[in-house]
Design a protein around this motif. Structure first.
Motif, PDB file in Angstrom:
ATOM      1  N   UNK A 165       0.811  -1.159  -0.033  1.00  0.00           N
ATOM      2  CA  UNK A 165      -0.028  -0.009   0.109  1.00  0.00           C
ATOM      3  C   UNK A 165       0.803   1.196  -0.028  1.00  0.00           C
ATOM      4  N   UNK A 166       2.173   1.240   0.439  1.00  0.00           N
ATOM      5  CA  UNK A 166       2.856   2.474   0.325  1.00  0.00           C
ATOM      6  C   UNK A 166       3.836   2.313  -0.644  1.00  0.00           C
ATOM      7  N   UNK A 167       4.788   1.351  -0.944  1.00  0.00           N
ATOM      8  CA  UNK A 167       5.468   1.434  -2.100  1.00  0.00           C
ATOM      9  C   UNK A 167       4.696   0.644  -3.362  1.00  0.00           C
ATOM     10  N   UNK A 168       4.074  -0.295  -2.888  1.00  0.00           N
ATOM     11  CA  UNK A 168       3.292  -1.020  -4.110  1.00  0.00           C
ATOM     12  C   UNK A 168       2.081  -1.051  -3.640  1.00  0.00           C
ATOM     13  N   UNK A 169       1.137  -0.836  -4.606  1.00  0.00           N
ATOM     14  CA  UNK A 169      -0.474  -1.092  -4.084  1.00  0.00           C
ATOM     15  C   UNK A 169      -1.129  -1.691  -5.203  1.00  0.00           C
ATOM     16  N   UNK A 170      -2.508  -2.090  -4.994  1.00  0.00           N
ATOM     17  CA  UNK A 170      -3.110  -2.892  -6.114  1.00  0.00           C
ATOM     18  C   UNK A 170      -4.483  -2.524  -6.592  1.00  0.00           C
ATOM     19  N   UNK A 171      -4.965  -2.514  -7.461  1.00  0.00           N
ATOM     20  CA  UNK A 171      -6.303  -2.470  -7.987  1.00  0.00           C
ATOM     21  C   UNK A 171      -6.860  -3.699  -8.478  1.00  0.00           C
ATOM     22  N   UNK A 172      -7.908  -4.029  -7.651  1.00  0.00           N
ATOM     23  CA  UNK A 172      -8.572  -5.532  -7.976  1.00  0.00           C
ATOM     24  C   UNK A 172      -9.475  -5.586  -9.326  1.00  0.00           C
ATOM     25  N   UNK A 173      -9.915  -6.746  -9.553  1.00  0.00           N
ATOM     26  CA  UNK A 173     -10.744  -6.740 -10.725  1.00  0.00           C
ATOM     27  C   UNK A 173     -12.287  -6.476 -10.314  1.00  0.00           C
ATOM     28  N   UNK A 174     -12.593  -6.915  -9.184  1.00  0.00           N
ATOM     29  CA  UNK A 174     -13.960  -6.797  -8.478  1.00  0.00           C
ATOM     30  C   UNK A 174     -14.087  -5.420  -7.492  1.00  0.00           C
ATOM     31  N   UNK A 175     -14.312  -4.288  -7.777  1.00  0.00           N
ATOM     32  CA  UNK A 175     -14.219  -3.088  -6.729  1.00  0.00           C
ATOM     33  C   UNK A 175     -15.384  -3.498  -5.770  1.00  0.00           C
ATOM     34  N   UNK A 176     -16.359  -3.939  -5.978  1.00  0.00           N
ATOM     35  CA  UNK A 176     -17.511  -4.444  -5.052  1.00  0.00           C
ATOM     36  C   UNK A 176     -17.145  -5.048  -3.950  1.00  0.00           C
ATOM     37  N   UNK A 183      -8.177   5.061  -4.185  1.00  0.00           N
ATOM     38  CA  UNK A 183      -7.388   4.439  -2.952  1.00  0.00           C
ATOM     39  C   UNK A 183      -6.202   3.884  -2.980  1.00  0.00           C
ATOM     40  N   UNK A 184      -6.115   3.230  -4.154  1.00  0.00           N
ATOM     41  CA  UNK A 184      -4.588   2.621  -4.415  1.00  0.00           C
ATOM     42  C   UNK A 184      -3.506   3.817  -4.577  1.00  0.00           C
ATOM     43  N   UNK A 185      -3.929   4.891  -5.031  1.00  0.00           N
ATOM     44  CA  UNK A 185      -2.876   5.905  -5.339  1.00  0.00           C
ATOM     45  C   UNK A 185      -2.410   6.685  -4.343  1.00  0.00           C
ATOM     46  N   UNK A 186      -3.468   6.705  -3.254  1.00  0.00           N
ATOM     47  CA  UNK A 186      -3.690   7.618  -2.135  1.00  0.00           C
ATOM     48  C   UNK A 186      -2.058   8.007  -1.429  1.00  0.00           C
ATOM     49  N   UNK A 187      -1.450   6.872  -1.349  1.00  0.00           N
ATOM     50  CA  UNK A 187      -0.116   6.910  -0.644  1.00  0.00           C
ATOM     51  C   UNK A 187       0.846   7.067  -1.593  1.00  0.00           C
ATOM     52  N   UNK A 188       0.649   7.405  -2.826  1.00  0.00           N
ATOM     53  CA  UNK A 188       1.863   7.680  -3.740  1.00  0.00           C
ATOM     54  C   UNK A 188       2.842   6.555  -3.932  1.00  0.00           C
ATOM     55  N   UNK A 189       2.219   5.213  -4.406  1.00  0.00           N
ATOM     56  CA  UNK A 189       3.149   4.150  -4.591  1.00  0.00           C
ATOM     57  C   UNK A 189       4.066   4.284  -5.765  1.00  0.00           C
TER      58      UNK A 189
END
Lengths: 324, 340
Positions: A90-101, A168-174
């Protein structure tokens, strides 16, 4: 000084199952420069999602064995523990998943989820974190962002949820964003909007991205380089134009010619016969050999190495010179 | 909507629908809020000529699946009529049984649509036996069909659905649909869950079977490439309505309706050197609850003006039909030339 942002060497992921170990990712090498977009394409079971989860270190530790060498910005990822590991995810690396729900928490508002992430990774006040959350929603172009901060995930449409998830994934500037089929569950007119958004944000924020998809068109839209995975191994890699316009590996060729995209109605599609192998019972040598129209006995002798073919391209096929 | 043209239809369509409507009521949990209405399918008409494939495309919530369920008589339309080979279908139990024998359906989820407690053979013989076929004859059919869809009967008849891969299960579902010797098969996202290389195999199989068994298909999908490949005619839906229908090459080559254009332009470009630069339309498709009275696409349409506050009819435009005020210059839309 020119070290790549991410380098994985001989990355192997094994799952312990009651029936014995299953190797989902089988000795892959990956390098990624800062600001570069790598697209990984492959079918289900090819190991593309497991690779992503291994990079983020979110595979269940009790059941998984990750071997090899994995470095992000000089950090040895596989040895991270405790606080360092939590800061990495979440800090260095974060992820966007297929199913946001299902990836968003249904009992917290979007604003709370984003500001909590910001506070987890940066020492800022609650108020500043809220301000950052608003800024992120504006960045991903959610209409009327201020009022959307107070929304729960179920109050948003699919496309908007996926935008919130990107925020959300980009909030911490990965430094590295992992996107695992982020547009697959979206409608066609929304999918293209999210692809364009990701492309733009990636360019603006200069972060490296790995984008996993089974859709060749989506990969073409976003990737600088492409890696094609089959049964846990990379079989071909190169620039997007090299791989998609002039595929060399018989599997990549089959995958591209079996798409309905260019097929002429009324004539059969050139489908690859058979189906991908069971990871618990891998064929000897090249895993694609049993389905390959060009396979010979040499293909079963050993697993072919990825060999450089000029340009950025590397291909794992022993018969490449003969068939080209 | 009957054809007023000079040439009478040469043959009776395999399946046709006239002005189908279906509205669902959403009740708010008894707290006195008024009921709301989901306009799932409105004024839906089409003809499916014998031996052809009609593709239905659209995004989620546009009524594709409700259409399939209406055509199968799984839900009752509020109004409108469905005809099988020109004969109106009544909802009497015996008629429905005969109807479902002639119209079969293959669903998206290959495992949820097979009974997990029945072997493959039992699944395929079940329906013919309900329709009075002897066990022996039903078995014979099952073996013949399994062989035809590319599954070795000796290996597969005794297996259970969980022992098969997704592609194999979908082949079983196809064999099961054919066991009653239907005239029309409706595929509701039947290849969407399959891997690309398996999808290609199944599409090839469907084309072969269509010719061999003299079938007509209705093929519902969100995948525009698949629909172009397999269909003769295509029908584009938006929020419960058909916005454009016509021969597939014409609709794909010269889309008329602004929504069809946006949908086609949203397809990712397969060429990394010619990427899409701007999204054709913004926002998500709105929910089909409590729709405004006018054109349903107007709130997202770049060409919307005051006339769009009234509902457009399906207008003839050559061989295609377009539900847009711009399709007829006489209606007074100032940008009518845009889609001529």
């Amino acid at each position: 000084m020119n070290t790549p942002l991410l380098s994985a060497k001989d990355l192997t992921v094994q799952f312990r199952t009651p029936k014995g170990p299953i190797t989902a990712v089988n000795g892959i090498d990956l390098t990624l420069e800062r600001g570069e977009v790598l697209g990984i394409i492959g079918e289900s079971g090819s190991g593309k999602s497991v690779t992503m989860r291994a990079l983020l270190r979110i595979l269940p530790e009790a059941k998984t064995e990750i071997a090899g060498d994995l470095k992000l910005d000089g950090k040895d990822v596989l040895s991270l523990k405790g606080h360092d590991l939590a800061a990495y995810r979440g800090g260095d690396v974060s992820m966007v998943f297929q199913e946001p729900a299902t990836a968003l928490d249904p009992v917290f508002t979007i604003g709370t989820q984003i500001s909590e992430t910001v506070r987890r990774h940066r020492k800022v006040s609650r108020k500043d974190a809220q301000a950052r959350a608003l800024e992120m929603l504006e960045l991903v172009r959610i209409p009327s962002p201020a009022s959307r901060l107070g929304n729960y995930p179920h109050e948003m449409s699919g496309g908007m949820r996926q935008r919130a998830m990107i925020a959300l994934a980009l909030a911490a500037g990965p430094k590295l964003l992992l996107a695992d089929e982020p547009t697959t569950a979206l409608d066609a007119t929304v999918q293209i909007q999210v692809i364009l958004l990701l492309r733009e944000l990636q360019r603006e924020m200069g972060m490296a991205t790995i984008f996993v998809t089974h859709d060749v068109g989506v990969a073409a839209e976003i990737s600088d380089r492409i890696a094609v995975m089959y049964a846990g191994r990379i079989v071909e890699t190169g620039t997007a134009a090299e791989v998609l316009k002039n595929p060399k590996h018989p599997y990549t060729q089959g995958l591209l010619s079996s798409t309905v995209q260019g097929a002429v109605p009324g004539t059969p599609i050139k489908a690859i016969p058979g189906m991908p192998p069971d990871l618990a019972q891998m064929p000897p040598g090249c895993a694609f050999a049993p389905r390959c129209p060009l396979a010979t006995s040499a293909c079963q002798a050993a697993v072919p190495d990825l060999r450089a073919q000029g340009g950025e391209r590397r291909v794992a096929c022993v018969r490449l010179e003969e068939i080209a | 909507m009957t054809d007023q043209g000079l040439t009478p239809p040469q043959t009776v369509p395999a399946l046709s629908a006239t002005s189908l409507n279906k509205t669902f009521t959403v009740r708010e949990n008894g707290l006195g809020k008024p009921a709301r209405y989901v306009h799932a399918v409105s004024d839906f008409s089409f003809d499916l000529p014998v031996g052809s494939t009609l593709g239905i495309v659209g995004e989620s919530g546009c009524g594709k699946s409700t259409t399939a369920r209406l055509l199968m008589h799984l839900v009752k339309p509020d109004s409108g009529q469905i005809r099988l080979s020109g004969e109106p279908v009544s909802r009497a139990k015996r008629d429905l049984k005969q109807f479902r024998r002639k119209v079969q359906m293959v669903f998206q989820d290959s495992s949820a649509s097979l009974n997990p407690r029945l072997t493959i053979e039992q699944s395929i013989t079940f329906a013919p036996m309900v329709h009075g076929v002897s066990l022996r004859a039903a078995r014979e059919t099952a073996w013949r069909l399994l062989d035809r869809v590319g599954l070795d009967p000796a290996r597969f008849t005794g297996r259970y659905p969980h022992e098969l891969s997704g592609g194999q299960r979908q082949r079983v579902n196809i064999a099961r649909a054919l066991a009653l010797n239907p005239r029309v098969v409706i595929f509701d996202e039947a290849v969407s869950a399959l891997d690309k290389s398996v999808e290609a195999q199944v599409l090839n199989l469907l084309n072969e079977l269509k010719a061999e068994f003299g079938l007509s298909y209705i093929f519902i999908s969100h995948d525009l490439n698949v629909v172009r490949y397999i269909s003769d005619h295509v029908l584009v839906m938006y929020l419960g309505q058909v916005v454009e229908q016509g021969p597939v090459d014409q609709v794909y080559a010269t889309p008329r309706h602004p929504y069809t254009r946006a949908l086609l332009a949203s397809m990712p470009s397969p060429d990394p050197e010619q990427r899409t630069m701007a999204a054709p339309i913004t926002g998500d498709p709105p929910s089909p609850i409590d729709l405004p009275p006018g054109c349903r696409f107007a709130p997202r349409c770049a060409f919307a003006e005051s006339i769009c506050d009234t509902m457009p009819y399906e207008l003839r435009h050559g061989e295609t039909r377009v539900r847009c005020h711009m399709a007829d210059p006489k209606l007074g839309h100032s940008k009518a030339e845009v889609i001529q």
